[in-house]
Structure formats: C-alpha cells, structure tokens
Design a protein around this motif. Structure first.
Motif, short mmCIF file in Angstrom:
data_model
loop_
_atom_site.label_atom_id
_atom_site.label_comp_id
_atom_site.label_asym_id
_atom_site.label_seq_id
_atom_site.Cartn_x
_atom_site.Cartn_y
_atom_site.Cartn_z
N ALA A 65 0.84 -1.19 0.00
CA ALA A 65 0.00 0.00 0.00
C ALA A 65 0.87 1.25 0.00
O ALA A 65 2.04 1.21 0.41
CB ALA A 65 -0.92 0.01 1.22
N ALA A 66 0.30 2.33 -0.48
CA ALA A 66 0.97 3.63 -0.46
C ALA A 66 0.54 4.37 0.79
O ALA A 66 -0.65 4.61 1.02
CB ALA A 66 0.61 4.44 -1.70
N VAL A 67 1.52 4.69 1.64
CA VAL A 67 1.25 5.42 2.88
C VAL A 67 2.07 6.71 2.85
O VAL A 67 3.29 6.67 3.03
CB VAL A 67 1.61 4.57 4.12
CG1 VAL A 67 1.30 5.35 5.39
CG2 VAL A 67 0.84 3.26 4.10
N LYS A 68 1.39 7.82 2.59
CA LYS A 68 2.03 9.12 2.44
C LYS A 68 3.09 9.04 1.35
O LYS A 68 2.79 8.73 0.21
CB LYS A 68 2.61 9.59 3.78
CG LYS A 68 1.55 9.81 4.85
CD LYS A 68 2.16 10.31 6.15
CE LYS A 68 1.08 10.53 7.20
NZ LYS A 68 1.64 10.99 8.49
N LYS A 69 4.36 9.27 1.70
CA LYS A 69 5.42 9.26 0.69
C LYS A 69 6.12 7.92 0.59
O LYS A 69 7.11 7.79 -0.14
CB LYS A 69 6.46 10.34 1.03
CG LYS A 69 5.91 11.76 0.96
CD LYS A 69 7.00 12.77 1.24
CE LYS A 69 6.47 14.19 1.14
NZ LYS A 69 7.53 15.21 1.40
N ASN A 70 5.62 6.91 1.29
CA ASN A 70 6.29 5.61 1.32
C ASN A 70 5.41 4.52 0.72
O ASN A 70 4.18 4.63 0.69
CB ASN A 70 6.65 5.22 2.76
CG ASN A 70 7.66 6.18 3.37
OD1 ASN A 70 8.53 6.69 2.68
ND2 ASN A 70 7.54 6.44 4.65
N ALA A 71 6.08 3.46 0.27
CA ALA A 71 5.40 2.24 -0.11
C ALA A 71 5.63 1.23 1.01
O ALA A 71 6.78 0.97 1.39
CB ALA A 71 5.95 1.71 -1.42
N VAL A 72 4.56 0.69 1.56
CA VAL A 72 4.66 -0.19 2.72
C VAL A 72 4.25 -1.61 2.31
O VAL A 72 3.11 -1.84 1.90
CB VAL A 72 3.78 0.30 3.88
CG1 VAL A 72 3.87 -0.66 5.07
CG2 VAL A 72 4.20 1.71 4.31
N LEU A 73 5.19 -2.54 2.41
CA LEU A 73 4.96 -3.95 2.13
C LEU A 73 4.81 -4.67 3.46
O LEU A 73 5.70 -4.59 4.32
CB LEU A 73 6.12 -4.53 1.33
CG LEU A 73 6.12 -6.05 1.15
CD1 LEU A 73 4.97 -6.49 0.25
CD2 LEU A 73 7.46 -6.53 0.57
N THR A 74 3.71 -5.38 3.63
CA THR A 74 3.45 -6.13 4.87
C THR A 74 3.21 -7.59 4.52
O THR A 74 2.30 -7.91 3.74
CB THR A 74 2.22 -5.57 5.61
OG1 THR A 74 2.40 -4.18 5.85
CG2 THR A 74 2.03 -6.29 6.94
N VAL A 75 4.03 -8.47 5.07
CA VAL A 75 3.88 -9.91 4.87
C VAL A 75 3.62 -10.54 6.24
O VAL A 75 4.44 -10.42 7.15
CB VAL A 75 5.14 -10.52 4.23
CG1 VAL A 75 4.96 -12.02 4.03
CG2 VAL A 75 5.45 -9.84 2.90
N SER A 76 2.46 -11.20 6.36
CA SER A 76 2.04 -11.75 7.66
C SER A 76 1.73 -13.23 7.54
O SER A 76 1.42 -13.73 6.45
CB SER A 76 0.79 -11.01 8.18
OG SER A 76 0.96 -9.62 8.16
N ASN A 77 1.82 -13.90 8.66
CA ASN A 77 1.42 -15.32 8.71
C ASN A 77 0.86 -15.63 10.08
O ASN A 77 1.25 -15.04 11.10
CB ASN A 77 2.61 -16.24 8.41
CG ASN A 77 3.71 -16.15 9.45
OD1 ASN A 77 4.56 -15.27 9.35
ND2 ASN A 77 3.71 -17.06 10.42
N SER A 78 -0.08 -16.56 10.09
CA SER A 78 -0.69 -16.98 11.36
C SER A 78 0.33 -17.73 12.20
O SER A 78 1.07 -18.58 11.69
CB SER A 78 -1.90 -17.90 11.09
OG SER A 78 -2.83 -17.26 10.25
N TYR A 79 0.36 -17.38 13.49
CA TYR A 79 1.29 -18.06 14.40
C TYR A 79 0.74 -17.92 15.81
O TYR A 79 0.86 -16.86 16.43
CB TYR A 79 2.69 -17.47 14.29
CG TYR A 79 3.75 -18.30 14.98
CD1 TYR A 79 3.96 -19.62 14.63
CD2 TYR A 79 4.52 -17.76 16.00
CE1 TYR A 79 4.93 -20.39 15.25
CE2 TYR A 79 5.49 -18.52 16.64
CZ TYR A 79 5.69 -19.84 16.26
OH TYR A 79 6.65 -20.60 16.89
N ALA A 80 0.10 -18.99 16.30
CA ALA A 80 -0.62 -18.92 17.57
C ALA A 80 0.29 -18.62 18.76
O ALA A 80 -0.12 -17.98 19.72
CB ALA A 80 -1.37 -20.23 17.82
N LYS A 81 1.54 -19.09 18.68
CA LYS A 81 2.45 -18.91 19.82
C LYS A 81 3.36 -17.68 19.64
O LYS A 81 4.44 -17.61 20.21
CB LYS A 81 3.32 -20.16 19.99
CG LYS A 81 2.51 -21.41 20.32
CD LYS A 81 3.43 -22.62 20.52
CE LYS A 81 2.63 -23.87 20.86
NZ LYS A 81 3.50 -25.05 21.05
N GLY A 82 2.90 -16.74 18.87
CA GLY A 82 3.72 -15.56 18.59
C GLY A 82 4.01 -14.69 19.79
O GLY A 82 5.00 -13.96 19.82
#
Length: 416
Positions: free
Chosen positions: A333-350
C-alpha cells in the motif's frame, strides 16, 4: 555495513563530547554567574554598612564561596553606585550621587520611592537600559537605599560565558573533523576482521560446493546401480540442504560487500505480484490460505532483482512458519510518501517469541525446527534486512492478533 558502523561511531563519539562540553561550559557559566551575583551582593552590603559610602579600610568579602575577595577604597572605585536616604518624618530625601554621572538626583529620588513601595530588601530596577541592583537598610528614623550598576560585573561574566561557548564550539568542530579523518584508522581492525569473515565465507562456500557436487553425483550413481534407498534419499536431502545453506552464506557475504545495485524506479506492484504468483502453489501444497492486497501502480527506487529477492524471502519465511491451516497475507500500500509492504502469517504462539531478534544471523526461535524439513537457517531475514538497508528503507517485525508481520517501508517515486 562498515560505513554504517563508522557513521555510528562518529555520531556516538561526537555526542559524548557534546555532553562533556555542555557539562564543562555549563559548570563554568554557572560558577561565573554565581560569582558575579555574589560580587554585587558583597559590594551592596559593604556600601549599606557604611551608609552608602566607601569604607575607610579593607573589608573582607561577604561571600562564603569566594573568601579571597577583598573590597577596599581602591577596588570600590571601579563601581558606579549611588544612594538615597528617606527620612521617616517626611523630610526631604537626601541623595549621594558622587559616584554616578548618568543618573540625576531627581531620578534617584524617584527610584528610591519606587523601591520603598516594593517593600523588599533586595532586587533590581531598570533605568535607561541599565540594570541597577539595590539593597535596603531600615532603622527607626530613616530608610537607606543603595543602588549599584551591575553592568560591569555581569558583562565580565557574559564575556567569560561567551568565550567558553565559542571555545566549546571550536573544539567540537575540530574534534569532529579529526574524528572523521581518523575514524577509518580507528575501526581498521573491525574492517579487517569483517573483510576476513566475508572472504572466509565466500572461499569456504566455493570450497564446499565441490565435495557437495561429488557426494550428489556419487549418490545418483549409486541409485542408478542399486536403486533408490532410504540412505540415498536422506543423503540427497542433506546435500540439498547444505547446498542451500552455502548459497545463502555466499549471497549474504556478497550483499554486505556493497553490491553494485541498479537503483532505478521499479514497479513494486508488478514485482510483488510476480513473487506472489510463484508462491501460490507452494502455499497451497502446505495447506495454507493465501491472501493478497496489492495496490496498483506503486513505484519505488530500488534494484528490481534484489526487490524480487526481498519479497520472495519474506513470503517464503511466512509460508515456512505459518500454522497448519493458517493464512499468509501479502499487502502493498501507499502510505504518504512511502510504499509499505506487509507480509504476515498466522502463528498462535507468537506472544512467546522475541520479534526484535528475528533479523539476527542464524537466529531461530524454536530450536527444534533445526530438524524439520521446512526449517530455515536464520539467514533469510538477515539478507532481507541488508537488502532493505541498501535500499535506504526500514524493516521491522511485530506480533498482533495471532499474526507475525514483517513491515518494509521504502520511499515511493512519483511518476513524472
């Protein structure tokens, strides 16, 4: 890496010197100012004790902090002072202005009346852009008000303070220049050790590839003659793992050698979509849900090949450590002047992991994973951090709502 360490070394050293200089100059300034105030108080006290006139003999200082100071008729002659005596019976105010030229008798009477109305024994009054300290001495018949032009004492204090600040700034500039010139020599042992480490990893990687290739070839020949067995399958699996580890180590060493990256505007949306497409089948085979939300037409300044490698590392890591039946999410996504890449995964014991250590080389939270066929080597995220650093971006990890997320922030490029 070395340049980053060098800049950090210069910054920390300079900040330490700034703290020392501020402490020294602040202490000198405080003592100088306090001494000037004590001098003003001492002179006023002497004049008040002598009915607003100079004493006939040497008088010890009134300051307990500077007992060496002595006030005599000669030393008092450098000061500009005057006094006024206000009778309590309503008689005329008597003025002594023999030691002042810039203040008339009428003005002295007005200042004395103003001070009397204040009902304070000490203080300051402003007249004609000059500050006059005063002290009041009362008895049953009259009130004596002694005024002292404190400009001389305070100007000396200000000169010392200004000189200290100037010398401190000059010292800081000279120190910083010398530090910048000599910093490389100061960290030379670290540079040499880092260089030897990189050379060792690169050389060892190349040396290890030969026996691994021989072992792999021998195993394949044995399978051709005797057929595939549990031992040959295990050998091939371990050779494959060892080859991947060697390749990772060599790649990380090359990354830290400041590789020649072609930093150009890159279609980040297209790169992320290509990486996502290549991992969809992998996630499906691992029984993971795969969700994407990639905003179109986002452009960043980066090297396209290394950007693809960065996205692949993060998605591969998320897929490896996602809970069975969990979800891997990729967002751009574009957030103000930056491009923000978010990679997530499920992890119950995080909630049991230390996300701050994820980017340490060879770090793995669950040591039991070292025996897992899907286990990593603790190198991929270190490579990701190095790539982001070379892109002049930021990368971080956090755990919220049952998911571990890696967030990469890169500067966007606005198309012309």
């Amino acid at each position: 890496m070395i340049q980053h360490f060098r800049k950090k070394f210069i910054l920390i050293s300079t900040c330490a010197l700034v703290v020392v200089i501020i402490t020294i100059i602040g202490s000198i300034s405080a003592v100088t100012y306090f001494q000037a105030r004590q001098e003003v108080t001492s002179v006023l006290t002497v004049l008040s004790d002598n009915e607003g006139r100079m004493p006939a003999r040497q008088v010890p200082s009134q300051s307990n902090f500077f007992p060496q100071q002595r006030l005599t008729r000669e030393s008092l002659s450098q000061y500009r002072y005057f006094s006024a005596t206000i009778p309590h019976d309503g008689g005329p105010i008597q003025v002594d202005n023999q030691h002042i030229l810039s203040v008339s008798a009428a003005t002295i009477r007005q200042l004395a009346q103003r001070v009397e109305r204040r009902n304070t024994d000490r203080g300051q009054v402003l007249y004609n852009s000059s500050v006059y300290a005063y002290q009041v001495r009362r008895n049953s018949k009259q009130t004596l008000v002694v005024f002292l032009d404190e400009s001389l004492m305070m100007s000396r204090a200000r000169k010392i303070i200004d000189l200290g600040i100037l010398l401190g700034m000059v010292s800081l500039v000279l120190y910083t220049i010398v530090l910048v010139l000599l910093s490389r020599r100061a960290i030379r042992p670290i540079i040499e050790a880092e260089q030897r480490q990189k050379e060792f990893i690169t050389n060892a990687g190349h040396e290890l590839k030969t026996p691994l290739t021989v072992i792999s070839a021998n195993t394949e020949m044995q399978e051709l003659t005797s057929g595939e067995t549990e031992l040959t399958a295990s050998t091939k699996q371990q050779v494959s793992r060892m080859t991947k580890l060697v390749n990772y180590l060599v790649s990380l060493a090359r990354l830290q050698e400041q590789p020649q990256m072609t930093m150009i505007p890159v279609d980040a949306s297209g790169v992320v979509n290509r990486a996502v497409k290549s991992f969809k089948s992998v996630a499906a085979n691992a029984d993971h849900q795969f969700e994407t939300a990639v905003a179109p037409a986002i452009t960043v300044l980066a090297d396209e090949n290394y950007l693809y490698e960065l996205v692949s590392i993060l998605i591969d890591n998320a897929n490896k450590y996602c809970d069975p039946g969990g979800t891997v999410t990729v967002q751009l996504a574009a957030v103000k002047k930056n491009a923000v890449l978010t990679v997530s995964n499920s992890y119950a014991k995080g909630d049991q992991v230390d996300t701050a250590r994820f980017f340490e080389r060879f770090y793995r939270e669950n040591k039991a994973r070292t025996l897992s066929k899907n286990a990593g080597y603790g190198i991929g995220l270190s490579m990701a951090r190095t790539i982001v650093h070379n892109f002049h971006g930021r990368i971080s990890a956090k755990y919220t709502a049952g998911k571990i997320s890696f967030i990469v922030s890169l500067r966007r490029v606005t198309p012309k």
